[in-house]
Scaffold this motif. Sequence first.
Motif, PDB file in Angstrom:
ATOM      1  N   ASN A 162       0.841  -1.199   0.000  1.00  0.00           N
ATOM      2  CA  ASN A 162       0.000   0.000   0.000  1.00  0.00           C
ATOM      3  C   ASN A 162       0.869   1.239   0.000  1.00  0.00           C
ATOM      4  O   ASN A 162       1.448   1.610   1.022  1.00  0.00           O
ATOM      5  CB  ASN A 162      -0.924  -0.008   1.218  1.00  0.00           C
ATOM      6  N   CYS A 163       0.953   1.884  -1.160  1.00  0.00           N
ATOM      7  CA  CYS A 163       1.710   3.135  -1.292  1.00  0.00           C
ATOM      8  C   CYS A 163       0.788   4.346  -1.293  1.00  0.00           C
ATOM      9  O   CYS A 163       1.266   5.474  -1.166  1.00  0.00           O
ATOM     10  CB  CYS A 163       2.521   3.130  -2.582  1.00  0.00           C
ATOM     11  N   GLY A 164      -0.522   4.130  -1.508  1.00  0.00           N
ATOM     12  CA  GLY A 164      -1.447   5.254  -1.570  1.00  0.00           C
ATOM     13  C   GLY A 164      -1.033   6.250  -2.629  1.00  0.00           C
ATOM     14  O   GLY A 164      -0.610   5.884  -3.733  1.00  0.00           O
ATOM     15  N   ALA A 165      -1.135   7.533  -2.295  1.00  0.00           N
ATOM     16  CA  ALA A 165      -0.755   8.608  -3.216  1.00  0.00           C
ATOM     17  C   ALA A 165       0.646   9.131  -2.931  1.00  0.00           C
ATOM     18  O   ALA A 165       1.004  10.232  -3.366  1.00  0.00           O
ATOM     19  CB  ALA A 165      -1.773   9.740  -3.158  1.00  0.00           C
ATOM     20  N   THR A 198       0.652 -14.789   4.615  1.00  0.00           N
ATOM     21  CA  THR A 198       1.764 -14.269   3.827  1.00  0.00           C
ATOM     22  C   THR A 198       2.809 -13.721   4.786  1.00  0.00           C
ATOM     23  O   THR A 198       2.563 -13.562   5.978  1.00  0.00           O
ATOM     24  CB  THR A 198       1.325 -13.135   2.886  1.00  0.00           C
ATOM     25  N   SER A 199       3.980 -13.425   4.249  1.00  0.00           N
ATOM     26  CA  SER A 199       4.999 -12.740   5.049  1.00  0.00           C
ATOM     27  C   SER A 199       4.602 -11.279   5.202  1.00  0.00           C
ATOM     28  O   SER A 199       3.592 -10.828   4.656  1.00  0.00           O
ATOM     29  CB  SER A 199       6.359 -12.859   4.369  1.00  0.00           C
ATOM     30  N   THR A 200       5.372 -10.523   5.959  1.00  0.00           N
ATOM     31  CA  THR A 200       5.137  -9.086   6.092  1.00  0.00           C
ATOM     32  C   THR A 200       6.435  -8.345   5.810  1.00  0.00           C
ATOM     33  O   THR A 200       7.523  -8.906   5.954  1.00  0.00           O
ATOM     34  CB  THR A 200       4.662  -8.701   7.510  1.00  0.00           C
ATOM     35  N   PRO A 201       6.351  -7.092   5.433  1.00  0.00           N
ATOM     36  CA  PRO A 201       7.582  -6.321   5.183  1.00  0.00           C
ATOM     37  C   PRO A 201       8.345  -5.982   6.447  1.00  0.00           C
ATOM     38  O   PRO A 201       9.452  -5.461   6.373  1.00  0.00           O
ATOM     39  CB  PRO A 201       7.066  -5.067   4.478  1.00  0.00           C
ATOM     40  N   TRP A 202       7.753  -6.272   7.622  1.00  0.00           N
ATOM     41  CA  TRP A 202       8.419  -5.927   8.874  1.00  0.00           C
ATOM     42  C   TRP A 202       9.207  -7.103   9.448  1.00  0.00           C
ATOM     43  O   TRP A 202       9.801  -7.005  10.509  1.00  0.00           O
ATOM     44  CB  TRP A 202       7.383  -5.433   9.898  1.00  0.00           C
ATOM     45  N   GLY A 203       9.179  -8.228   8.742  1.00  0.00           N
ATOM     46  CA  GLY A 203       9.977  -9.357   9.179  1.00  0.00           C
ATOM     47  C   GLY A 203       9.512  -9.996  10.471  1.00  0.00           C
ATOM     48  O   GLY A 203      10.315 -10.609  11.181  1.00  0.00           O
ATOM     49  N   ASP A 204       8.224  -9.869  10.797  1.00  0.00           N
ATOM     50  CA  ASP A 204       7.735 -10.392  12.070  1.00  0.00           C
ATOM     51  C   ASP A 204       6.903 -11.651  11.890  1.00  0.00           C
ATOM     52  O   ASP A 204       5.993 -11.937  12.653  1.00  0.00           O
ATOM     53  CB  ASP A 204       6.926  -9.330  12.815  1.00  0.00           C
ATOM     54  N   GLY A 205       7.202 -12.412  10.854  1.00  0.00           N
ATOM     55  CA  GLY A 205       6.522 -13.681  10.671  1.00  0.00           C
ATOM     56  C   GLY A 205       5.277 -13.558   9.829  1.00  0.00           C
ATOM     57  O   GLY A 205       4.853 -12.469   9.446  1.00  0.00           O
ATOM     58  N   TRP A 254      -3.271 -12.404   5.080  1.00  0.00           N
ATOM     59  CA  TRP A 254      -2.830 -11.588   3.944  1.00  0.00           C
ATOM     60  C   TRP A 254      -3.357 -10.158   4.022  1.00  0.00           C
ATOM     61  O   TRP A 254      -2.737  -9.236   3.490  1.00  0.00           O
ATOM     62  CB  TRP A 254      -3.215 -12.240   2.628  1.00  0.00           C
ATOM     63  N   LEU A 255      -4.494  -9.934   4.690  1.00  0.00           N
ATOM     64  CA  LEU A 255      -5.109  -8.611   4.715  1.00  0.00           C
ATOM     65  C   LEU A 255      -5.079  -7.948   6.090  1.00  0.00           C
ATOM     66  O   LEU A 255      -4.823  -6.748   6.198  1.00  0.00           O
ATOM     67  CB  LEU A 255      -6.559  -8.716   4.230  1.00  0.00           C
ATOM     68  N   THR A 256      -5.330  -8.707   7.151  1.00  0.00           N
ATOM     69  CA  THR A 256      -5.610  -8.112   8.464  1.00  0.00           C
ATOM     70  C   THR A 256      -4.508  -7.177   8.935  1.00  0.00           C
ATOM     71  O   THR A 256      -4.776  -6.094   9.476  1.00  0.00           O
ATOM     72  CB  THR A 256      -5.835  -9.224   9.492  1.00  0.00           C
ATOM     73  N   ARG A 257      -3.269  -7.547   8.752  1.00  0.00           N
ATOM     74  CA  ARG A 257      -2.131  -6.760   9.258  1.00  0.00           C
ATOM     75  C   ARG A 257      -2.083  -5.356   8.655  1.00  0.00           C
ATOM     76  O   ARG A 257      -1.475  -4.457   9.222  1.00  0.00           O
ATOM     77  CB  ARG A 257      -0.837  -7.516   8.942  1.00  0.00           C
ATOM     78  N   TYR A 258      -2.789  -5.153   7.522  1.00  0.00           N
ATOM     79  CA  TYR A 258      -2.632  -3.898   6.772  1.00  0.00           C
ATOM     80  C   TYR A 258      -3.858  -2.994   6.855  1.00  0.00           C
ATOM     81  O   TYR A 258      -3.950  -2.000   6.133  1.00  0.00           O
ATOM     82  CB  TYR A 258      -2.340  -4.237   5.304  1.00  0.00           C
ATOM     83  N   ILE A 296       0.611   1.958   5.710  1.00  0.00           N
ATOM     84  CA  ILE A 296       1.575   2.147   4.625  1.00  0.00           C
ATOM     85  C   ILE A 296       2.563   0.981   4.644  1.00  0.00           C
ATOM     86  O   ILE A 296       3.239   0.734   5.644  1.00  0.00           O
ATOM     87  CB  ILE A 296       2.317   3.492   4.779  1.00  0.00           C
ATOM     88  N   SER A 297       2.630   0.270   3.541  1.00  0.00           N
ATOM     89  CA  SER A 297       3.546  -0.882   3.420  1.00  0.00           C
ATOM     90  C   SER A 297       4.146  -0.875   2.031  1.00  0.00           C
ATOM     91  O   SER A 297       4.038  -1.853   1.288  1.00  0.00           O
ATOM     92  CB  SER A 297       2.789  -2.182   3.678  1.00  0.00           C
ATOM     93  N   CYS A 298       4.754   0.235   1.674  1.00  0.00           N
ATOM     94  CA  CYS A 298       5.093   0.510   0.277  1.00  0.00           C
ATOM     95  C   CYS A 298       6.522   0.095  -0.061  1.00  0.00           C
ATOM     96  O   CYS A 298       7.463   0.423   0.665  1.00  0.00           O
ATOM     97  CB  CYS A 298       4.913   2.004   0.010  1.00  0.00           C
TER      98      CYS A 298
END
Length: 702
Positions: free
Chosen positions: A639-642, A665-672, A676-680, A685-687
């Motif tokens: 999610n980069c948004g605008a 799925t994995s996450t960009p924060w390396g926490d396991g 796929w959706l709930t964490r975001y 922002i997970s860009c």
Amino acid sequence: MTRLAPPPLTARSRRSLDARLTAWVAAGVLLATAATTTTASATAQPGPADGPVATRAGLDPALVAGRGADVPFLEQEAEQAVTTGTVLAPSRDAYTLAAEASGRSAVQLTEGEYVDFTLPADADAITVRYSIPDAPEGGGITSPLDVRVLRSHRGHLTPAGPARALRLTSEYAWLYNAYPFTNDPQADLTQPDWWYPECACVPGTTTPDWLVKPFRPSHFYDEQRLLLGRTYRAGDVVRLSVPRGATADRTTIDLLDSELVGRPEARPRGSVSVLRFGADPTGRRDSGVAFQRAVDWASAHDRTLWIPAGTFQVNQHVVVDDVTVRGAGSWHSIVHGREVELAEPAPDGSVHTGVGFYGKHAEDGGSADVHLSGFAIVGDVRERIDTDQVNGIGGAMSDSTVSDLYIHRTKVGLWFDGPMSNTHVSDVVVTDQIGDGVNFHRGVTGSSVTNSFFRNTGDDALAMWAQVDQNSGNTFARNTVQTPVLANGIAIYGGRDITVEGNLVADPVREGSGLHAGARFGAEPFEGALTFRDNTTVRAGGLDLNWRLGLGSLWFYALDRSIDADITVTGDHYLDSTYNAIMLVTEFGVKDTYRIDGVKVRDVRVDGAGTSVLSARTAGSASFENVDARNVGWAGVNNCGAFNWDFENGSEFTAADLGGNDGQTSTPWGDGPANWLTRYLPNVISCNDTPPVVAPPAPSRW
């Protein structure tokens, strides 16, 4: 189309073929396994199973059951057959032979080598998709391919019939350079003022020493059909071999389609034949004038015009209005023509003409009550000139039908310029086009394309483009698209109340993806409902070479305006997406002006994505319900948004969880791993512009 043929493909009709294929797989008659990568040695190498391997879009037919067109032929991938050649390693890199092949692999043969296809059902005709090199100066070469049908006898293969030959050609393949492309491999840049990602520069203002010629070769493949002269049995082996002295130093075989065609269809009672007006069924004389006379007479006398079995040379447009034209079947009634240079450009900008059946221009009132069926249109188009009207079907036709046609080597298979309404295309096969397969252009309403097959188009395979006049109430349903070289499998540019349903799209190569909705090209806005339902994409969601970004197998793009129609995505399956399953993006220069809002996604399956289920590069919103994902490479949501980076309030794009969304799925924060959706949620922002790509395993049953 009624086919006169012996069992097993008889009066049950071709529409039952998909069901029978699935049943044969279940019964063990066909072994439809996923593609594997091997390199054959100098001796014959078995494919992944010692038996017939039939696929759809390079997959086990069970994975795509109920999606795409029911076709009368069975597809077999060369890389899954027995061969003494070399299997090309799978690749999705544009400008390569493997990337443009069905299933992203093929078999390469040199002199004396062969590939053997075991017939999964009785057949009397084959289609071979192949590539041979271009001439050094462009323009193509020809080279022979031997065709022999063999039968197993006491453990040995012996001839089951006479040898046949195909004269392969690359005259209709091999384009180079930037749009609108050229046939010259040594040409300088066709667009010298453009920005090119190969050097990240404007070549017109820098030294162009970086340009390697030939620049961006593409559109490598062509296909040819061959009637075998008799019916061969299931289990017989079709051997394609390169004879001694072949011109081509390598011959690439992508696939073989086998089919039971049967005899020509009978002439309808009360019809009038084109032969009566002087048409030549041997193809030696130009029958264009005779065809136009015949069409005009049949229209004036309310008679069906009959095209008997034969090959007819027609080097002009045949203008049709209030007339029915039928042939004896697309394998038997062939209308082909040369591309003819005009003495001076036509008012519409055309500099050539060629074979095609055209309704009258909308400005002249258009045509109506036109019905075309049961013949082939084979053109002679070798270059892309966008002003040329050298399409298989063209003009404006209302209250009309086009069915059971084979359209080959024209610029666009069917390009309709409205306003026009209530025209329905069905059961057509369109292959090896320089441009689109079908385009509903400006003011096309209440019309459809159904149960049709498209392969190797040079632009969008199926497109609706609401330029100037709004399109509305149109449907693309139960079609199959394979290997569009450029742009998208199915693209919708504006329109009101548009439906894309039950389609199968495989292997788009570059600058596009499987399914696309774009507010671009000056299109009218999306209005009412835009519905994507029960579609399947395979190996889509590739890399956009200009943006250097991974697209989605389904992607929405706001360039000219916001997208805020009632958009629903229901029941789609996104299989083996190279990057993302779904992507929403607004052009960066208008990111704070335009949005994509209110996209509703439910009951969707994602089986394999190299990076993410969802990539959002826009302001806007979407909701998700019962979206199941597995084998996702990087993170569920990118999610980069605008791109305004408000970490306190989050992204400008918001996702809503309506329940039932499963998959880790994995996450960009390396926490396991995480859902796929709930964490975001709702707008974390997970860009990452270039997230790591993890190639997923081959799709499997859910």
